[in-house]
Design an enzyme around this catalytic site. Structure first.
Site, PDB file in Angstrom:
ATOM      1  N   HIS A   1       0.917  -1.169   0.021  1.00  0.00           N
ATOM      2  CA  HIS A   1       0.028  -0.100  -0.091  1.00  0.00           C
ATOM      3  C   HIS A   1       0.953   1.376   0.032  1.00  0.00           C
ATOM      4  O   HIS A   1       2.021   1.324   0.364  1.00  0.00           O
ATOM      5  CB  HIS A   1      -0.790  -0.109   1.331  1.00  0.00           C
ATOM      6  CG  HIS A   1      -0.076   0.156   2.461  1.00  0.00           C
ATOM      7  ND1 HIS A   1       0.387   1.014   3.055  1.00  0.00           N
ATOM      8  CD2 HIS A   1       0.103  -0.904   3.308  1.00  0.00           C
ATOM      9  CE1 HIS A   1       1.046   1.022   4.320  1.00  0.00           C
ATOM     10  NE2 HIS A   1       0.919  -0.379   4.341  1.00  0.00           N
TER      11      HIS A   1
ATOM     12  N   HIS B   1       0.538  -5.738   2.519  1.00  0.00           N
ATOM     13  CA  HIS B   1       1.243  -4.998   3.773  1.00  0.00           C
ATOM     14  C   HIS B   1       2.691  -5.573   3.833  1.00  0.00           C
ATOM     15  O   HIS B   1       2.927  -6.803   3.460  1.00  0.00           O
ATOM     16  CB  HIS B   1       0.549  -5.266   4.859  1.00  0.00           C
ATOM     17  CG  HIS B   1      -0.893  -4.870   5.026  1.00  0.00           C
ATOM     18  ND1 HIS B   1      -1.417  -3.559   5.419  1.00  0.00           N
ATOM     19  CD2 HIS B   1      -1.836  -5.588   4.693  1.00  0.00           C
ATOM     20  CE1 HIS B   1      -2.636  -3.433   5.028  1.00  0.00           C
ATOM     21  NE2 HIS B   1      -3.066  -4.535   4.794  1.00  0.00           N
TER      22      HIS B   1
END
Length: 203
Positions: free
Chosen positions: A10, A159
């Site tokens: 992200h 992540h």
């Protein structure tokens, strides 16, 4: 044949600025949004797959959902489905890594597919507990799921902590992405890197 995997971390989120892990499910910063827009320009210019050959898979946390919103909308506009899956969430029990309840998410993101989101989400139990043993089980589960998919390409937004367990490799920077093929190795599945690109726009 197993799909090609484009694995993306992200964009910069609010907790990344000062390592404030106490922020509950933080969203992207303005810089993170601009990083995502740069990602869109970078990927769209060289993306080789037809829309019906692709799928987007994303963690249920706000910062990954927003990365899809600002970085992959061009793919979604072409009809590529977006599936929200719990195994791609981050690893810790810190407030920044605990997501919202599914009903809230579905109201906030009505155009995303939550139909396969694990019913235990956002609880950090079982496959999602904060232990190295669970991280490895979850990584194996995620790779097996990818391996069985019929698409030619799956774009995954996740992540750094979970990606590190998935690859047993270095930490991804914000909006870093790499391309992999799934290979069978030692009774498990591995991700073999095909090329490497890092999105680091000057913002």
């Amino acid at each position: 044949m197993a799909p090609i995997i484009i694995l993306i971390r992200h964009g910069e989120a609010l907790h990344n600025i000062n390592d404030d892990w106490g922020l509950p499910d933080p969203g992207l910063t303005e810089k993170g949004i601009e990083q995502c827009k740069a990602l869109a320009t970078e990927l769209e210019s060289k993306f080789p797959f037809a829309p019906n050959e692709c799928r987007i898979v994303v963690s249920p946390l706000t910062r990954t959902l927003q990365t899809v919103q600002y970085g992959l909308q061009w793919l979604r506009d072409r009809g590529v489905p977006t599936e929200v899956r719990a195994e791609w969430q981050e690893t810790t029990n810190n407030p920044c890594d605990i997501g919202k309840e599914p009903l809230i998410l579905q109201n906030e993101w009505p155009d995303l597919d939550f139909s396969t989101l694990d019913l235990v989400y956002p609880q950090k139990t079982g496959l999602y507990e904060a232990s190295e043993e669970a991280f490895q089980r979850r990584a194996s589960f995620a790779k097996r799921w990818l391996f069985k998919r019929p698409e030619k390409c799956i774009v995954v937004v996740s992540h750094s902590g979970f990606i590190r367990r998935l690859l047993k490799g270095p930490r991804f920077r914000n909006l870093e992405y790499r391309t992999y093929e799934l290979v069978e190795e030692s009774g498990d599945l591995g991700l073999k890197e095909m090329n490497r690109d890092i999105i680091t726009p000057e913002l």
